[in-house]
Structures are given as structure tokens and as C-alpha cells.
Design an enzyme around this catalytic site. Structure first.
Site, PDB file in Angstrom:
ATOM      1  N   ASP A 161       0.865  -1.181   0.000  1.00  0.00           N
ATOM      2  CA  ASP A 161       0.000   0.000   0.000  1.00  0.00           C
ATOM      3  C   ASP A 161       0.902   1.232   0.000  1.00  0.00           C
ATOM      4  O   ASP A 161       1.575   1.507   0.995  1.00  0.00           O
ATOM      5  CB  ASP A 161      -0.904  -0.022   1.238  1.00  0.00           C
ATOM      6  CG  ASP A 161      -1.593   1.314   1.497  1.00  0.00           C
ATOM      7  OD1 ASP A 161      -1.788   2.081   0.533  1.00  0.00           O
ATOM      8  OD2 ASP A 161      -1.928   1.578   2.673  1.00  0.00           O
ATOM      9  N   ASP A 164      -6.766   3.481  -3.293  1.00  0.00           N
ATOM     10  CA  ASP A 164      -6.784   3.148  -1.867  1.00  0.00           C
ATOM     11  C   ASP A 164      -8.198   3.180  -1.308  1.00  0.00           C
ATOM     12  O   ASP A 164      -8.589   2.328  -0.495  1.00  0.00           O
ATOM     13  CB  ASP A 164      -5.867   4.078  -1.082  1.00  0.00           C
ATOM     14  CG  ASP A 164      -6.207   5.554  -1.255  1.00  0.00           C
ATOM     15  OD1 ASP A 164      -6.878   5.923  -2.235  1.00  0.00           O
ATOM     16  OD2 ASP A 164      -5.784   6.361  -0.394  1.00  0.00           O
ATOM     17  N   ARG A 165      -9.001   4.137  -1.776  1.00  0.00           N
ATOM     18  CA  ARG A 165     -10.393   4.216  -1.322  1.00  0.00           C
ATOM     19  C   ARG A 165     -11.169   2.983  -1.788  1.00  0.00           C
ATOM     20  O   ARG A 165     -11.925   2.366  -1.025  1.00  0.00           O
ATOM     21  CB  ARG A 165     -11.041   5.490  -1.870  1.00  0.00           C
ATOM     22  CG  ARG A 165     -10.390   6.770  -1.393  1.00  0.00           C
ATOM     23  CD  ARG A 165     -10.896   7.988  -2.151  1.00  0.00           C
ATOM     24  NE  ARG A 165     -12.328   8.232  -1.915  1.00  0.00           N
ATOM     25  CZ  ARG A 165     -13.034   9.147  -2.583  1.00  0.00           C
ATOM     26  NH1 ARG A 165     -12.457   9.876  -3.538  1.00  0.00           N
ATOM     27  NH2 ARG A 165     -14.315   9.320  -2.303  1.00  0.00           N
ATOM     28  N   THR A 207      -3.001  11.294   5.760  1.00  0.00           N
ATOM     29  CA  THR A 207      -2.624  12.625   5.291  1.00  0.00           C
ATOM     30  C   THR A 207      -3.869  13.391   4.875  1.00  0.00           C
ATOM     31  O   THR A 207      -4.043  14.568   5.184  1.00  0.00           O
ATOM     32  CB  THR A 207      -1.637  12.514   4.119  1.00  0.00           C
ATOM     33  OG1 THR A 207      -0.503  11.726   4.543  1.00  0.00           O
ATOM     34  CG2 THR A 207      -1.166  13.879   3.684  1.00  0.00           C
ATOM     35  N   THR A 238      -4.691  27.630  23.032  1.00  0.00           N
ATOM     36  CA  THR A 238      -4.633  27.578  21.568  1.00  0.00           C
ATOM     37  C   THR A 238      -4.273  26.186  21.061  1.00  0.00           C
ATOM     38  O   THR A 238      -4.846  25.705  20.077  1.00  0.00           O
ATOM     39  CB  THR A 238      -3.626  28.614  21.041  1.00  0.00           C
ATOM     40  OG1 THR A 238      -4.017  29.907  21.505  1.00  0.00           O
ATOM     41  CG2 THR A 238      -3.592  28.617  19.529  1.00  0.00           C
ATOM     42  N   TYR A 248     -18.992   6.184  -8.761  1.00  0.00           N
ATOM     43  CA  TYR A 248     -18.316   7.437  -9.100  1.00  0.00           C
ATOM     44  C   TYR A 248     -18.685   7.851 -10.520  1.00  0.00           C
ATOM     45  O   TYR A 248     -18.886   7.013 -11.387  1.00  0.00           O
ATOM     46  CB  TYR A 248     -16.805   7.233  -8.998  1.00  0.00           C
ATOM     47  CG  TYR A 248     -16.073   8.306  -8.215  1.00  0.00           C
ATOM     48  CD1 TYR A 248     -16.561   8.782  -7.005  1.00  0.00           C
ATOM     49  CD2 TYR A 248     -14.859   8.825  -8.668  1.00  0.00           C
ATOM     50  CE1 TYR A 248     -15.875   9.744  -6.282  1.00  0.00           C
ATOM     51  CE2 TYR A 248     -14.161   9.773  -7.945  1.00  0.00           C
ATOM     52  CZ  TYR A 248     -14.677  10.237  -6.763  1.00  0.00           C
ATOM     53  OH  TYR A 248     -13.996  11.193  -6.045  1.00  0.00           O
ATOM     54  N   ARG A 286       4.078   7.088   3.064  1.00  0.00           N
ATOM     55  CA  ARG A 286       4.860   5.874   3.292  1.00  0.00           C
ATOM     56  C   ARG A 286       4.417   4.747   2.378  1.00  0.00           C
ATOM     57  O   ARG A 286       3.292   4.708   1.903  1.00  0.00           O
ATOM     58  CB  ARG A 286       4.722   5.408   4.744  1.00  0.00           C
ATOM     59  CG  ARG A 286       5.259   6.373   5.787  1.00  0.00           C
ATOM     60  CD  ARG A 286       5.211   5.754   7.175  1.00  0.00           C
ATOM     61  NE  ARG A 286       3.853   5.360   7.558  1.00  0.00           N
ATOM     62  CZ  ARG A 286       3.569   4.548   8.564  1.00  0.00           C
ATOM     63  NH1 ARG A 286       4.544   4.001   9.269  1.00  0.00           N
ATOM     64  NH2 ARG A 286       2.314   4.266   8.865  1.00  0.00           N
ATOM     65  N   LEU A 287       5.318   3.802   2.164  1.00  0.00           N
ATOM     66  CA  LEU A 287       5.018   2.516   1.543  1.00  0.00           C
ATOM     67  C   LEU A 287       4.889   1.502   2.660  1.00  0.00           C
ATOM     68  O   LEU A 287       5.832   1.290   3.425  1.00  0.00           O
ATOM     69  CB  LEU A 287       6.122   2.120   0.559  1.00  0.00           C
ATOM     70  CG  LEU A 287       5.959   0.791  -0.206  1.00  0.00           C
ATOM     71  CD1 LEU A 287       6.750   0.838  -1.518  1.00  0.00           C
ATOM     72  CD2 LEU A 287       6.408  -0.435   0.611  1.00  0.00           C
ATOM     73  N   GLY A 314      -9.720   7.115  -6.203  1.00  0.00           N
ATOM     74  CA  GLY A 314      -8.435   6.659  -5.671  1.00  0.00           C
ATOM     75  C   GLY A 314      -8.432   5.168  -5.376  1.00  0.00           C
ATOM     76  O   GLY A 314      -9.374   4.645  -4.767  1.00  0.00           O
TER      77      GLY A 314
END
Length: 269
Positions: A12, A112-113, A145, A195, A103, A17-18, A110
Site C-alpha cells: 500500500d 486506496d479508497r 494525510t 490555543t 463514481y 509511506r510505503l 483513488g
């Protein structure tokens, strides 16, 4: 390295990252023999590094990649150098492994999705069989990410999904766009009073709100309570903020790759 007939290398490649796992066979529930992760800047270490010391040699490879063609080619060079294997990458399609792609342009979803939804559906169906019940709609969340929130109906049709920035992107955007604002790590609080906590809580609740809104949409669309699966390296951060019940799964993408590998057995052999 020995050469069992059915060992599978699943990969993946995300935005950072891999991640890889070596399984004893190409099927759901396969036993992991080894695994690891490498930052994309250091992919060239794999062939002579961790992959050189694997307990067995993979007989096939399958993976998904979202990081771009140049990263994919670098990974392929390592796969070829270490194992002399052809690379098989999953690309989103109109239908695979019981999932129908709603879609507008299916191949632009994507990978991955797509793979994560396939892994989630297999998990849901298995759990429902054990319970003696029928399929349920699903909300599938990947927290990395970027964050994706997908809706799948009980029949296995992907209805659509949300994409929003992950924690890191949100905080960096605020830091770069707001004068004098710096982003130290804070805690998730119901009523932040500094904050750091305000920033961390705001990002976390933004993601939680997107998930809960999608659950509402899917519940109304399907007339049934969805099951919610969450995966990704930052998924654990969401637990204190979620009002919607969810199951945290370490890697739906690897689960999905195993499902696809089993169904593509002829092509992977």
C-alpha cells in the site's frame, strides 16, 4: 529464501509511506509472515534491506498506489530487483469483488479508497453471516494525510464520499495562513481553553462531524443503521471525539488486497 507456492506480497503506497505485508497465501484471513513501512524518500532501501531478509520469497505481488507514477516505478524496481516478480496494481473499476462503483468516472476514484471499501465490505458480510443477519450499509473512513469518508449501501454500491484534509494539513494551513499562530501539539477537549488544545480539538471534531453527517445521510438513504469502519495511521486519534459507534481496523487496505488477490488468483499465479 524458500519459495512456497502461495506467498503474497501486499503493498500500500500512500502519500507518505510505503506499507507492506508478506502473507502466507492470497486469501482473506491469510497469516502475515512479515511486514513493515518505509517513507517514500527511502524506497530504494527495501530491496537490499528488509526485503532481503524475508523468511520466504513471495510468489506474487499485489498493491495499490496513490503517490504518483514516479513513486510506483521506484517501487517496481525494488520488487523486480528483490523478487523478479511482475507488479500487479489495483486500479478502480466499475465493479470488483462485489462492490459497484458509483463514481461519475470510476477509474478516477483513488485506488486506496476502492480497495479499503472492498476490505470493509468483506468484513461486514463475514460479521453479518456470523450474526445470522443480512448485509448492512457502511461508512468507511480512512484517516491519514487526507481523510476520506465513503458511503456504501447494503447491496454493495458505492454511493459517493467526502475528502477533507487530515490533522496535519489542517494545522499547517492554519499556521501558514494566520499571523502569529504556531501549532504545538494539543489535546482533544470538549471546551478547549488554550490555543494548542483549540487547534487539535477543532481538527478532530471537523473530521468527526464529517463522519457523523455521512452516517446521517446514509441512514436516511437506506432506511437502516450503517456500520462504520475506520482505518489509517491517525484513526486512533478519533476515538475520544466520535459520537457514532465505529470499529477501528488496522488496515482495511491490506484486507481488501487479500480479497482482490483471491478473486484474481488466475492472473496472479
Amino acid at each position: 529464501m524458500s519459495a512456497p507456492a502461495h506467498a503474497l506480497l501486499a503493498i500500500d503506497i500512500g502519500n507518505t509511506r510505503l506499507k507492506w505485508t508478506l502473507y502466507d497465501r492470497a486469501a482473506p484471513g491469510a497469516r502475515p509472515l512479515a511486514g513493515g513501512a518505509e517513507f517514500l524518500d527511502h524506497i530504494e532501501r527495501l530491496g537490499e534491506g528488509e526485503w532481503a531478509g524475508l523468511p520466504v520469497r513471495p510468489a506474487a505481488m499485489i498493491g495499490c498506489v496513490v503517490a504518483g507514477d514516479h513513486v510506483r516505478r521506484r517501487a517496481e524496481e525494488q520488487i523486480d530487483e528483490a523478487f523478479d516478480l511482475p507488479a500487479s496494481w489495483v486500479v478502480s473499476s466499475t465493479e470488483e469483488a462485489g462492490l459497484v462503483n458509483g463514481y461519475d468516472h470510476p477509474t478516477r476514484l483513488g485506488a486506496d479508497r476502492w480497495v479499503a471499501m472492498i476490505g470493509a465490505r468483506h468484513r461486514m458480510l463475514a460479521a453479518q453471516r456470523v450474526a445470522g443477519a443480512g448485509p448492512r450499509p457502511m461508512v468507511v473512513v480512512m484517516v491519514g494525510t487526507a481523510v476520506t469518508v465513503e458511503a456504501v449501501d447494503a447491496e454493495g454500491r458505492f454511493l459517493g464520499g467526502l475528502i477533507l484534509p487530515g490533522h496535519g494539513i489542517m494545522l499547517r494551513a492554519l499556521e501558514s495562513g494566520t499571523a502569529g499562530l504556531h501549532v504545538p501539539t494539543g489535546e482533544v477537549r470538549e471546551f478547549p481553553t488554550n490555543t494548542s488544545d483549540a487547534l487539535t480539538s477543532g481538527g478532530t471534531y471537523a473530521i468527526a462531524g464529517a463522519v457523523e453527517r455521512m452516517v446521517q445521510h446514509l441512514r436516511r438513504r437506506c432506511g437502516a443503521e450503517p456500520v462504520c469502519y475506520m482505518t489509517g495511521g491517525a484513526g486512533w486519534k478519533m476515538a475520544p471525539a466520535m459520537a457514532t459507534p465505529f470499529e477501528l481496523v488496522e488496515s482495511l487496505i491490506m484486507d481488501g488486497l487479500l480479497v482482490i488477490a483471491e478473486q484474481r488468483a488466475v492472473r496472479l499465479a
